[in-house]
Design an enzyme around this catalytic site. Structure first.
Site, PDB file in Angstrom:
ATOM      1  N   ASP A 128     -16.036   9.788   6.827  1.00  0.00           N
ATOM      2  CA  ASP A 128     -15.020   8.579   6.769  1.00  0.00           C
ATOM      3  C   ASP A 128     -13.771   9.544   6.969  1.00  0.00           C
ATOM      4  O   ASP A 128     -13.460  10.532   6.659  1.00  0.00           O
ATOM      5  CB  ASP A 128     -14.766   7.971   5.549  1.00  0.00           C
ATOM      6  CG  ASP A 128     -14.254   6.565   5.750  1.00  0.00           C
ATOM      7  OD1 ASP A 128     -14.999   5.566   5.502  1.00  0.00           O
ATOM      8  OD2 ASP A 128     -12.681   6.601   5.646  1.00  0.00           O
ATOM      9  N   ARG A 187       0.765  -1.042  -0.075  1.00  0.00           N
ATOM     10  CA  ARG A 187      -0.022   0.055   0.041  1.00  0.00           C
ATOM     11  C   ARG A 187       0.797   1.227   0.087  1.00  0.00           C
ATOM     12  O   ARG A 187       0.508   2.325  -0.655  1.00  0.00           O
ATOM     13  CB  ARG A 187      -1.005  -0.129   1.310  1.00  0.00           C
ATOM     14  CG  ARG A 187      -1.845  -1.250   1.285  1.00  0.00           C
ATOM     15  CD  ARG A 187      -3.305  -1.005   1.118  1.00  0.00           C
ATOM     16  NE  ARG A 187      -4.251  -1.816   1.582  1.00  0.00           N
ATOM     17  CZ  ARG A 187      -5.118  -1.629   2.108  1.00  0.00           C
ATOM     18  NH1 ARG A 187      -5.178  -0.564   2.957  1.00  0.00           N
ATOM     19  NH2 ARG A 187      -5.962  -2.682   2.497  1.00  0.00           N
TER      20      ARG A 187
HETATM   21  C1  LIG Z   1     -14.373  -1.840   5.968  1.00  0.00           C
HETATM   22  S1  LIG Z   1     -15.024  -0.242   5.878  1.00  0.00           S
HETATM   23  C2  LIG Z   1     -16.787  -0.296   6.184  1.00  0.00           C
HETATM   24  C3  LIG Z   1     -17.480   0.606   5.271  1.00  0.00           C
HETATM   25  C4  LIG Z   1     -19.020   0.333   5.762  1.00  0.00           C
HETATM   26  N1  LIG Z   1     -19.303   1.014   7.065  1.00  0.00           N
HETATM   27  C5  LIG Z   1     -19.478  -0.975   5.859  1.00  0.00           C
HETATM   28  O1  LIG Z   1     -19.876  -1.635   6.659  1.00  0.00           O
HETATM   29  O2  LIG Z   1     -19.774  -1.493   4.562  1.00  0.00           O
HETATM   30  C6  LIG Z   1     -14.288   0.681   7.162  1.00  0.00           C
HETATM   31  C7  LIG Z   1     -14.118   2.225   6.943  1.00  0.00           C
HETATM   32  O3  LIG Z   1     -13.663   2.930   8.215  1.00  0.00           O
HETATM   33  C8  LIG Z   1     -12.798   4.006   7.998  1.00  0.00           C
HETATM   34  N2  LIG Z   1     -12.225   4.319   9.096  1.00  0.00           N
HETATM   35  C9  LIG Z   1     -11.165   3.810   9.870  1.00  0.00           C
HETATM   36  N3  LIG Z   1     -10.479   4.335  10.752  1.00  0.00           N
HETATM   37  C10 LIG Z   1     -11.343   5.354  10.858  1.00  0.00           C
HETATM   38  C11 LIG Z   1     -11.362   6.459  11.917  1.00  0.00           C
HETATM   39  N4  LIG Z   1     -10.322   6.665  12.679  1.00  0.00           N
HETATM   40  N5  LIG Z   1     -12.126   7.723  11.520  1.00  0.00           N
HETATM   41  C12 LIG Z   1     -13.119   7.323  10.677  1.00  0.00           C
HETATM   42  N6  LIG Z   1     -13.160   6.517   9.766  1.00  0.00           N
HETATM   43  C13 LIG Z   1     -12.294   5.408   9.859  1.00  0.00           C
HETATM   44  C14 LIG Z   1     -12.312   3.415   6.765  1.00  0.00           C
HETATM   45  O4  LIG Z   1     -11.485   4.583   6.080  1.00  0.00           O
HETATM   46  C15 LIG Z   1     -13.092   2.596   6.020  1.00  0.00           C
HETATM   47  O5  LIG Z   1     -13.707   3.393   4.752  1.00  0.00           O
END
Ligand SMILES: C[S@@+](CC[C@H](N)C(=O)[O-])C[C@H]1O[C@@H](n2cnc3c(N)ncnc32)[C@H](O)[C@@H]1O
Length: 288
Positions: free
Chosen positions: A144, A43
């Site tokens: 996000d 990445r």
């Molecule tokens: C696996 S995705 C889940 C997406 C959606 N909620 C779903 O369940 O399909 C996790 C998301 O959490 C976000 N994320 C990770 N750490 C975060 C943080 N500290 N604050 C806000 N978002 C975060 C990531 O960028 C990612 O887009």
């Protein structure tokens, strides 16, 4: 991997990996497992290539010496996992529909960790169906930490393969079909875009921008990347921006019952805020 034993384009030592883990944990709360070394290399090498570095240590030195450098955004974007889909964990949406109809309008919804928007648009479609209107009485905040996926969410344009599993009537009602340069893509109807605000929010931050209080928070498959301590802090923070009896939808493997007593489980990974926990019900009144 193991580090240093392969002919790699960029020098990447175990110490570098350990620094990356510390830095993303401090920045985003993301607890990267020990087995993620190869993923991290893959990445972040793109970033090193773009910036002309030959060693991870030099790249990490740059970040550490400049906490305000924009590269932090790219570093964070590169390390998030954004897997999502329309109507993922589909059992939540009928429950959401039912709940929306019981609340005073407008119903305020926060999709926290919305990734590229499929979850947000699934919430919006559910509200349209529940209220039988393309202009249901809801407001949605989609956020996000990853600014890249948030842009995709806001644009609402997806390859047709992403919507292939949607029922044909949902496709017709909620999407426009691309042609010419947009052949092979669909776009969420602009009328639906009007009810959603997009904002980059790091859930780890001590203070979040003020978007009022919410009837519903979707925070699914996000907490799974955090350790218990971080989860607990974020859950407490959620309680301050939730209305009484508001619902929190979590991901399939996220269980908060052993971390907090502020919520009760009311469905499969659906939590209701207990009692009158919303601190917004009280304001400073000076002397009583
Ligand atoms: C696996 S995705 C889940 C997406 C959606 N909620 C779903 O369940 O399909 C996790 C998301 O959490 C976000 N994320 C990770 N750490 C975060 C943080 N500290 N604050 C806000 N978002 C975060 C990531 O960028 C990612 O887009």
């Amino acid at each position: 991997m193991p580090a240093g034993t392969r002919d790699l384009e960029f020098e990447f030592t175990t110490r570098d990996f350990s620094r990356v883990r510390d830095m993303i944990y401090q920045r985003a709360g993301i607890a990267l497992g020990e087995q993620k070394q190869e993923m991290v290399y893959g990445r972040l090498s793109r970033r090193l290539r773009t910036l002309g570095f030959t060693r991870f240590s030099a790249y990490l030195d740059l970040l550490e010496s400049q906490p305000g450098n924009d590269e932090w955004v790219s570093f964070t974007n590169a390390l998030t996992t954004n897997l999502t889909s329309f109507f993922r964990e589909a059992h939540h949406f009928p429950m959401l529909a039912e709940f929306l109809l019981t609340r005073q309008t407008p119903v305020n919804i926060w999709c926290a960790g919305s990734s590229s928007g499929e979850e947000t648009w699934s919430i919006v479609m559910t509200a349209c169906e529940a209220f039988d209107s393309l202009n249901p009485p809801i407001t949605v905040l989609a956020s996000d930490i990853d600014t890249q996926v948030l842009k995709t969410a806001e644009q609402g344009i997806y390859p047709v393969e992403r919507v292939q599993k949607l029922a044909p009537d949902r496709l017709r009602r909620f999407f426009l079909k691309g042609s010419g340069s947009q052949e092979g893509f669909v776009r969420i109807r602009p009328v639906l875009q009007r009810m959603v605000r997009f904002h980059a929010i790091n859930l780890l931050s001590e203070s979040w921008p003020d978007f009022g209080v919410f009837d519903v928070i979707f925070c699914r498959n996000v907490m799974i990347y955090f350790d218990k301590n971080t989860q607990s802090k974020i859950l407490t923070h959620f309680t301050r921006v939730m209305k009484p009896q508001a619902l929190l939808f979590a991901g399939h493997s996220e269980n908060f019952l052993n971390i907090t007593s502020d919520f009760s489980l009311v469905g499969k990974t659906v939590y209701r805020l207990n009692g009158n926990r919303s601190s917004n019900a009280f304001a400073e009144s000076g002397r009583l």
